[in-house]
Design an enzyme around this catalytic site. Structure first.
Site, PDB file in Angstrom:
ATOM      1  N   CYS A   1       7.813  -5.047  15.648  1.00  0.00           N
ATOM      2  CA  CYS A   1       7.194  -3.794  16.527  1.00  0.00           C
ATOM      3  C   CYS A   1       6.294  -4.011  16.937  1.00  0.00           C
ATOM      4  CB  CYS A   1       7.604  -2.380  16.015  1.00  0.00           C
ATOM      5  SG  CYS A   1       9.230  -2.139  15.266  1.00  0.00           S
TER       6      CYS A   1
ATOM      7  N   CYS B   1      -0.201   6.012  10.041  1.00  0.00           N
ATOM      8  CA  CYS B   1       1.130   5.241  10.416  1.00  0.00           C
ATOM      9  C   CYS B   1       0.888   3.954  11.239  1.00  0.00           C
ATOM     10  CB  CYS B   1       2.266   6.123  11.324  1.00  0.00           C
ATOM     11  SG  CYS B   1       3.285   7.366  10.289  1.00  0.00           S
TER      12      CYS B   1
ATOM     13  N   CYS C   1       6.864  -7.161   6.998  1.00  0.00           N
ATOM     14  CA  CYS C   1       8.306  -6.426   7.733  1.00  0.00           C
ATOM     15  C   CYS C   1       8.617  -7.501   8.770  1.00  0.00           C
ATOM     16  CB  CYS C   1       7.568  -5.210   8.387  1.00  0.00           C
ATOM     17  SG  CYS C   1       9.394  -4.589   9.242  1.00  0.00           S
TER      18      CYS C   1
ATOM     19  N   GLU D   1       0.737  -1.210  -0.163  1.00  0.00           N
ATOM     20  CA  GLU D   1       0.143   0.077   0.055  1.00  0.00           C
ATOM     21  C   GLU D   1       0.975   1.273   0.050  1.00  0.00           C
ATOM     22  OE1 GLU D   1      -4.155  -1.625   2.286  1.00  0.00           O
ATOM     23  OE2 GLU D   1      -2.374  -1.126   3.439  1.00  0.00           O
TER      24      GLU D   1
ATOM     25  N   CYS E   1       3.367   8.449   1.059  1.00  0.00           N
ATOM     26  CA  CYS E   1       4.023   7.622   1.919  1.00  0.00           C
ATOM     27  C   CYS E   1       4.205   6.300   1.320  1.00  0.00           C
ATOM     28  CB  CYS E   1       3.083   7.337   3.322  1.00  0.00           C
ATOM     29  SG  CYS E   1       3.741   6.212   4.367  1.00  0.00           S
TER      30      CYS E   1
END
Ligand code: SAH
Ligand code: SF4
Length: 335
Positions: free
Chosen positions: A116, A328, A112, A92, A105
């Site tokens: 996190c 985010c 990933c 995306e 962005c």
């Protein structure tokens, strides 16, 4: 051959060779080259200034690679989220208009690997690296839709420094005059701080901006949020950042009762001042569902005041595109 996977300088050479070997006049090379990034087209048959035989040669030897736009979602605040499908995997990107500025962005990986705990992308696990053309296709495709971002941030899916060689080339394509020509100061790479690759990034002479996902200013707290802290601990990160001579931003997601105490503010301020960094406070977006709670707005403002009082430049980031899960840390692809 995929010309869009090369730096503009190399692509121009390859185009020159192709034009020469086909017996076309030399000036044709520049015409072909301009359709790559300056005036992007979806396919060579749209190159109105080229002879038929050259179009055929390009189709045979260097077809234009494109993703498929699988979905577009428009937020009530003007933010737009795009879902791009490649041959294997999808990513995306998020377009964020803000007055004169228009920030895109972009993603650098499918998923990933860094996990996190607050981040949706992290829950996907690692899919694969994007190739340079797949990274910058996110910009190229928008240009073809008539949307021209002025700023680029590597804050979509993936850890850009975990895919450094492709990101290295993509940075050149974004910045070079024969590429998209976006000023280096308008391009920001965001990373959790992979030290060897960060040192490589620091060697680039263009003034690209750096954002570090810090989220805690002591190792104990950072370890609970970001597994990468075990591999590349804060003291070493700080040492490297001190040597990095350009403006650095520290990203700091505000998590209630985890990293938002007065003492946290004091430590963060010390860290930032030691490396002359700017701090960006981010509200925690509903992301990975890790049971974490975001700090309240008043708390964030209070925290910002504490930093400012200690001489640390600080801003509080406004959430954009939350209603379409585009903020985010909210990017994740289900299937
Ligand atoms: N992997 C890189 C870039 C992508 S993430 C990095 O981590 O820096 C972009 C930013 O969004 C990072 O600062 C990241 O820490 C932040 N982020 C991740 N999850 C978030 C969440 N749930 N709420 C707010 N920000 C988040
Ligand atoms: Fe990966 Fe960045 Fe999300 Fe961490 S915050 S899991 S590094 S995308």
């Amino acid at each position: 051959m995929n010309l869009l996977d090369l730096t503009p300088t190399t692509a121009e050479q390859r185009v020159g060779e192709l034009v020469k070997s086909g017996g076309f006049e030399k000036y044709r090379a520049r015409q072909v080259f301009n359709w790559l990034w300056t005036n992007p087209i979806p396919a060579w048959d749209q190159a109105t200034n080229l002879p038929r035989s050259l179009v055929t040669a390009l189709d045979n030897h260097a077809p234009i690679a494109r993703p498929f736009l699988a979905k577009r979602q428009d937020s009530s605040d003007g933010t737009i989220k795009f879902l791009w499908e490649f041959d294997a995997g999808a990513v995306e990107s998020v377009f964020i208009p803000e007055g004169k500025r228009a920030t895109l962005c972009i993603s650098s990986q499918v998923g990933c690997a860094f996990g996190c705990v607050f981040c949706s992308t992290g829950t996907m696990g690692f899919g694969r690296n994007l190739a340079p053309w797949e990274i910058t296709a996110q910009v190229r495709e928008l240009h073809m839709l008539g949307i021209k971002p002025t700023n680029i941030v590597f804050m979509g899916m993936g850890e850009p420094l975990h895919n450094w060689s492709a990101v290295d080339t993509a940075l050149t394509q974004l910045n070079a005059p024969g590429g998209f020509g976006i000023g280096a100061r308008h391009i920001t790479l965001s990373t959790v701080g992979l030290l060897p690759q960060l040192a490589e990034f620091a060697k680039r002479k263009e003034q690209f901006r750096l954002a570090i996902s810090l989220h805690a200013s002591n190792s104990a707290t950072r370890q609970t949020l970001m597994p990468v802290e075990r591999k590349y601990p804060l003291p070493e990160l700080k040492k490297l950042l001190r040597e990095f001579s350009r403006r650095t931003t520290l990203e700091y997601v505000m998590v209630s009762n985890v990293n938002d105490s007065d003492q946290d503010a004091e430590e963060l301020s010390q860290f930032a001042n030691d490396i002359s960094a700017h701090v960006n406070l981010l509200p925690l977006h509903p992301g990975a569902g890790s049971g974490l709670k975001g700090s309240r707005h008043e708390k964030i403002d209070e925290f910002a005041k504490l930093l400012a009082g200690r001489g640390t430049p600080v801003s509080v980031r406004r959430s954009r595109g939350k209603d379409i899960d585009a903020a985010c840390g909210q990017l994740a692809i289900k299937e």
